[in-house]
Design a protein around this motif. Sequence first.
Motif, PDB file in Angstrom:
ATOM      1  N   PHE A  73       0.856  -1.327  -0.118  1.00  0.00           N
ATOM      2  CA  PHE A  73      -0.122  -0.016   0.002  1.00  0.00           C
ATOM      3  C   PHE A  73       0.948   1.271   0.030  1.00  0.00           C
ATOM      4  O   PHE A  73       0.766   2.190   0.946  1.00  0.00           O
ATOM      5  CB  PHE A  73      -1.037  -0.135   1.323  1.00  0.00           C
ATOM      6  CG  PHE A  73      -2.083   0.783   1.194  1.00  0.00           C
ATOM      7  CD1 PHE A  73      -2.962   0.626   0.109  1.00  0.00           C
ATOM      8  CD2 PHE A  73      -2.260   1.967   2.256  1.00  0.00           C
ATOM      9  CE1 PHE A  73      -4.210   1.662   0.253  1.00  0.00           C
ATOM     10  CE2 PHE A  73      -3.328   2.719   1.940  1.00  0.00           C
ATOM     11  CZ  PHE A  73      -4.431   2.734   1.308  1.00  0.00           C
ATOM     12  N   GLU A  77       2.856   1.921   2.940  1.00  0.00           N
ATOM     13  CA  GLU A  77       4.051   0.554   3.347  1.00  0.00           C
ATOM     14  C   GLU A  77       3.925   0.022   2.150  1.00  0.00           C
ATOM     15  O   GLU A  77       3.262  -0.391   1.184  1.00  0.00           O
ATOM     16  CB  GLU A  77       3.034  -0.327   4.589  1.00  0.00           C
ATOM     17  CG  GLU A  77       1.717  -0.718   4.391  1.00  0.00           C
ATOM     18  CD  GLU A  77       0.997   0.559   5.353  1.00  0.00           C
ATOM     19  OE1 GLU A  77       1.399   0.712   6.311  1.00  0.00           O
ATOM     20  OE2 GLU A  77      -0.176   1.000   4.826  1.00  0.00           O
ATOM     21  N   PHE A 114      -4.082  -8.056   4.349  1.00  0.00           N
ATOM     22  CA  PHE A 114      -4.946  -6.857   5.150  1.00  0.00           C
ATOM     23  C   PHE A 114      -6.102  -7.558   5.868  1.00  0.00           C
ATOM     24  O   PHE A 114      -6.354  -6.927   7.044  1.00  0.00           O
ATOM     25  CB  PHE A 114      -5.316  -5.923   4.118  1.00  0.00           C
ATOM     26  CG  PHE A 114      -6.057  -4.637   4.673  1.00  0.00           C
ATOM     27  CD1 PHE A 114      -5.275  -3.696   5.235  1.00  0.00           C
ATOM     28  CD2 PHE A 114      -7.323  -4.549   4.767  1.00  0.00           C
ATOM     29  CE1 PHE A 114      -5.750  -2.384   5.667  1.00  0.00           C
ATOM     30  CE2 PHE A 114      -7.985  -3.293   5.619  1.00  0.00           C
ATOM     31  CZ  PHE A 114      -7.246  -2.385   5.796  1.00  0.00           C
ATOM     32  N   ALA A 131      -1.489   0.338   8.792  1.00  0.00           N
ATOM     33  CA  ALA A 131      -1.648  -0.166   7.407  1.00  0.00           C
ATOM     34  C   ALA A 131      -2.694   0.825   6.622  1.00  0.00           C
ATOM     35  O   ALA A 131      -3.509   0.244   5.815  1.00  0.00           O
ATOM     36  CB  ALA A 131      -2.378  -1.748   7.487  1.00  0.00           C
ATOM     37  N   GLY A 132      -2.592   2.066   6.882  1.00  0.00           N
ATOM     38  CA  GLY A 132      -3.484   3.018   6.025  1.00  0.00           C
ATOM     39  C   GLY A 132      -5.029   2.593   6.339  1.00  0.00           C
ATOM     40  O   GLY A 132      -5.656   2.674   5.500  1.00  0.00           O
ATOM     41  N   MET A 133      -5.307   2.132   7.657  1.00  0.00           N
ATOM     42  CA  MET A 133      -6.393   1.610   7.833  1.00  0.00           C
ATOM     43  C   MET A 133      -7.326   2.412   8.266  1.00  0.00           C
ATOM     44  O   MET A 133      -7.054   3.485   9.353  1.00  0.00           O
ATOM     45  CB  MET A 133      -6.192   0.398   9.187  1.00  0.00           C
ATOM     46  CG  MET A 133      -7.614  -0.235   9.313  1.00  0.00           C
ATOM     47  SD  MET A 133      -7.494  -1.507  10.623  1.00  0.00           S
ATOM     48  CE  MET A 133      -6.509  -2.800   9.805  1.00  0.00           C
ATOM     49  N   THR A 134      -8.660   2.515   7.398  1.00  0.00           N
ATOM     50  CA  THR A 134      -9.618   3.736   7.589  1.00  0.00           C
ATOM     51  C   THR A 134     -10.397   3.199   8.986  1.00  0.00           C
ATOM     52  O   THR A 134     -10.697   2.034   9.185  1.00  0.00           O
ATOM     53  CB  THR A 134     -10.442   3.408   6.329  1.00  0.00           C
ATOM     54  OG1 THR A 134      -9.757   3.612   5.367  1.00  0.00           O
ATOM     55  CG2 THR A 134     -11.518   4.519   6.661  1.00  0.00           C
ATOM     56  N   ARG A 139     -15.189  -1.707  12.198  1.00  0.00           N
ATOM     57  CA  ARG A 139     -13.890  -2.206  12.605  1.00  0.00           C
ATOM     58  C   ARG A 139     -13.701  -1.780  14.164  1.00  0.00           C
ATOM     59  O   ARG A 139     -12.920  -2.572  14.572  1.00  0.00           O
ATOM     60  CB  ARG A 139     -12.877  -1.456  11.604  1.00  0.00           C
ATOM     61  CG  ARG A 139     -12.629  -2.162  10.337  1.00  0.00           C
ATOM     62  CD  ARG A 139     -11.678  -1.522   9.470  1.00  0.00           C
ATOM     63  NE  ARG A 139     -11.584  -1.953   8.165  1.00  0.00           N
ATOM     64  CZ  ARG A 139     -10.998  -1.366   7.284  1.00  0.00           C
ATOM     65  NH1 ARG A 139     -10.515  -0.297   7.191  1.00  0.00           N
ATOM     66  NH2 ARG A 139     -11.070  -2.092   5.746  1.00  0.00           N
ATOM     67  N   GLY A 180     -11.290  -6.545   1.056  1.00  0.00           N
ATOM     68  CA  GLY A 180     -11.186  -6.276   2.656  1.00  0.00           C
ATOM     69  C   GLY A 180     -11.008  -4.457   2.588  1.00  0.00           C
ATOM     70  O   GLY A 180     -11.201  -3.878   3.783  1.00  0.00           O
ATOM     71  N   TYR A 181     -10.539  -3.707   1.642  1.00  0.00           N
ATOM     72  CA  TYR A 181     -10.390  -2.644   1.540  1.00  0.00           C
ATOM     73  C   TYR A 181     -11.640  -1.764   1.735  1.00  0.00           C
ATOM     74  O   TYR A 181     -12.597  -2.185   1.223  1.00  0.00           O
ATOM     75  CB  TYR A 181      -9.553  -1.931   0.391  1.00  0.00           C
ATOM     76  CG  TYR A 181      -8.258  -2.439   0.243  1.00  0.00           C
ATOM     77  CD1 TYR A 181      -7.545  -3.260   0.888  1.00  0.00           C
ATOM     78  CD2 TYR A 181      -7.293  -1.511  -0.346  1.00  0.00           C
ATOM     79  CE1 TYR A 181      -6.170  -3.441   0.880  1.00  0.00           C
ATOM     80  CE2 TYR A 181      -5.832  -1.891  -0.825  1.00  0.00           C
ATOM     81  CZ  TYR A 181      -5.447  -2.880   0.127  1.00  0.00           C
ATOM     82  OH  TYR A 181      -4.076  -3.172  -0.205  1.00  0.00           O
ATOM     83  N   THR A 182     -11.665  -0.572   2.075  1.00  0.00           N
ATOM     84  CA  THR A 182     -12.867   0.175   2.178  1.00  0.00           C
ATOM     85  C   THR A 182     -13.382   0.519   0.752  1.00  0.00           C
ATOM     86  O   THR A 182     -14.626   0.745   0.658  1.00  0.00           O
ATOM     87  CB  THR A 182     -12.519   1.647   2.971  1.00  0.00           C
ATOM     88  OG1 THR A 182     -11.281   1.896   2.520  1.00  0.00           O
ATOM     89  CG2 THR A 182     -12.539   1.276   4.326  1.00  0.00           C
ATOM     90  N   ASP A 218      -7.755   3.857  -2.498  1.00  0.00           N
ATOM     91  CA  ASP A 218      -7.423   5.218  -1.672  1.00  0.00           C
ATOM     92  C   ASP A 218      -6.628   6.085  -2.618  1.00  0.00           C
ATOM     93  O   ASP A 218      -5.715   5.624  -3.257  1.00  0.00           O
ATOM     94  CB  ASP A 218      -6.742   4.800  -0.594  1.00  0.00           C
ATOM     95  CG  ASP A 218      -7.419   4.001   0.583  1.00  0.00           C
ATOM     96  OD1 ASP A 218      -7.808   2.656  -0.049  1.00  0.00           O
ATOM     97  OD2 ASP A 218      -7.512   4.394   1.632  1.00  0.00           O
ATOM     98  N   GLU A 244     -11.942   9.484   4.588  1.00  0.00           N
ATOM     99  CA  GLU A 244     -11.766   8.504   5.526  1.00  0.00           C
ATOM    100  C   GLU A 244     -10.648   9.131   6.292  1.00  0.00           C
ATOM    101  O   GLU A 244      -9.875   9.687   5.861  1.00  0.00           O
ATOM    102  CB  GLU A 244     -11.437   7.252   4.620  1.00  0.00           C
ATOM    103  CG  GLU A 244     -12.435   6.927   3.572  1.00  0.00           C
ATOM    104  CD  GLU A 244     -12.188   5.715   2.939  1.00  0.00           C
ATOM    105  OE1 GLU A 244     -10.908   4.895   3.548  1.00  0.00           O
ATOM    106  OE2 GLU A 244     -12.923   5.378   1.937  1.00  0.00           O
ATOM    107  N   TYR A 246      -7.452   7.391   8.524  1.00  0.00           N
ATOM    108  CA  TYR A 246      -6.436   6.447   8.960  1.00  0.00           C
ATOM    109  C   TYR A 246      -6.161   6.657  10.219  1.00  0.00           C
ATOM    110  O   TYR A 246      -5.601   7.680  10.643  1.00  0.00           O
ATOM    111  CB  TYR A 246      -5.313   6.321   8.033  1.00  0.00           C
ATOM    112  CG  TYR A 246      -5.312   6.263   6.491  1.00  0.00           C
ATOM    113  CD1 TYR A 246      -6.402   5.830   5.870  1.00  0.00           C
ATOM    114  CD2 TYR A 246      -4.258   6.349   5.717  1.00  0.00           C
ATOM    115  CE1 TYR A 246      -6.567   5.741   4.530  1.00  0.00           C
ATOM    116  CE2 TYR A 246      -4.378   6.168   4.351  1.00  0.00           C
ATOM    117  CZ  TYR A 246      -5.470   5.848   3.606  1.00  0.00           C
ATOM    118  OH  TYR A 246      -5.649   5.697   2.232  1.00  0.00           O
TER     119      TYR A 246
HETATM  120  N1  GLN Z   1      -7.826   2.566   3.688  1.00  0.00           N
HETATM  121  C1  GLN Z   1      -8.171   1.419   3.154  1.00  0.00           C
HETATM  122  C2  GLN Z   1      -8.892   0.354   4.263  1.00  0.00           C
HETATM  123  O1  GLN Z   1      -8.697   0.435   5.273  1.00  0.00           O
HETATM  124  C3  GLN Z   1      -7.004   0.397   2.614  1.00  0.00           C
HETATM  125  C4  GLN Z   1      -6.081   0.027   3.390  1.00  0.00           C
HETATM  126  C5  GLN Z   1      -4.906  -0.913   2.982  1.00  0.00           C
HETATM  127  O2  GLN Z   1      -4.971  -1.210   2.058  1.00  0.00           O
HETATM  128  N2  GLN Z   1      -3.763  -0.867   3.883  1.00  0.00           N
HETATM  129  O3  GLN Z   1      -9.656  -0.512   3.912  1.00  0.00           O
END
Ligand code: GLN
Length: 288
Positions: A73, A77, A114, A131-134, A139, A180-182, A218, A244, A246
Motif C-alpha cells: 500500500f 507501506e 490486510f 496499514a493505512g487502515m480507515t 472495525r 477487504g479494503y474500504t 485510496d 476517510e 487512517y
Molecule cells: N484505507 C483502506 C482500508 O482501510 C485500505 C487500506 C490498505 O490497504 N492498507 O480499507
Amino acid sequence: MKKATKAAALGLAAVMMAAALTACGGKTDTNKADDTAASGTQTQQTDASAPAQEQGETPAAGGTLTFGTNAEFPPFEFVAGSGVIDQYDGIDMAIAKKIAEENGMTAAVENMEFDSLLIALHNGQIDAAIAGMTVTEERKEQADFSTPYYTATQVMIVKEDSTIASAADMADKKICVIQGYTGEICVKDLGYPYEAFKKGTDAIMELVNGKCDVVVIDSATAQKYVGDNEGLKIVEDAAAFESEEYAIAVKKGNTELLNKINQSIEGMLSDGTVAELGAQYIEAISAE
Ligand code: GLN
C-alpha cells in the motif's frame, strides 16, 4: 458530514477531527457484519486464550513493539531494498518506528494480508496494526483506534480515454477492488457488481490489460499507481466517496498501549513530523 476535497484528500496536516466513520456515501449500516474485513473474529470475542501476549498488555520498555501491516500500500507501506524497519518502508513504517523509539522500544513488522490484521491483533500475534487502515464503525467493533493521522478518500482509476466521470458511471462497467479494503465496501454499498483482488497491483494490471474498466482505491495509493503506469488517470467523486481517516488499531481494551500511541501521534501531528513524512514519501513517488 464533510466531503473530501482534493486538498483534504492529499493533505496530511488536514486531519479532520470530526471523523467520517462510514467510509463512503454516508450509509451507516452497522448491522452488516459480513462487510467487515475481520468478521471472522466475531465468534472469537470471548476466546480468552491470547497466545503470544497477555490480554491488553503493553510490551515493556526495552522490548519489541510488533506492528502488523500489509506492505502492498504505497506510499504508506511497501517492501523496499532497505526500509525504515527491516525491508519495510513508507509513511506508516516511519511513524511506527518513531512510536516505538519514543517509548523506549524497538519496532518490528509482521507483514500479512490486510484481512488478517484485526484477527492477528485479537490473537496477540501483533501489538498494533498500522496499514493505512480507515476507521469504520464495523472495525471499531473489532479493535480500538488511535487518534487519526491521515485523511484520504476513495477515487477511481481509469484509462485516460475512459468516459467514466462519476461513481454513477461505473454502473455498467467492470469494477475492480482490493479485497477487504474500504473501496470494496464502498462499491458494495453502491450496489454494483465487482471483482476483488488480493493486491492493488493485480487490480491495476487488470485495468492496464483492458480486462476491467475502473479500480476503486485510496487516493494517495492511486497517485502512486497512476505515476507508475502509462495511460491511466484518477477520477474523483466527492459526493459518492466521503473522506476517510487512517488510524492505528490496538486490541480492544488495550488503553495502556493506545495512550502511548496517541501521545506519540499527537506529538508528530503538532510538530509537523507526519506532514513532513507525507511530503517526503509522496514526493519520492512523483520523482520516480
Ligand atoms: N484505507 C483502506 C482500508 O482501510 C485500505 C487500506 C490498505 O490497504 N492498507 O480499507
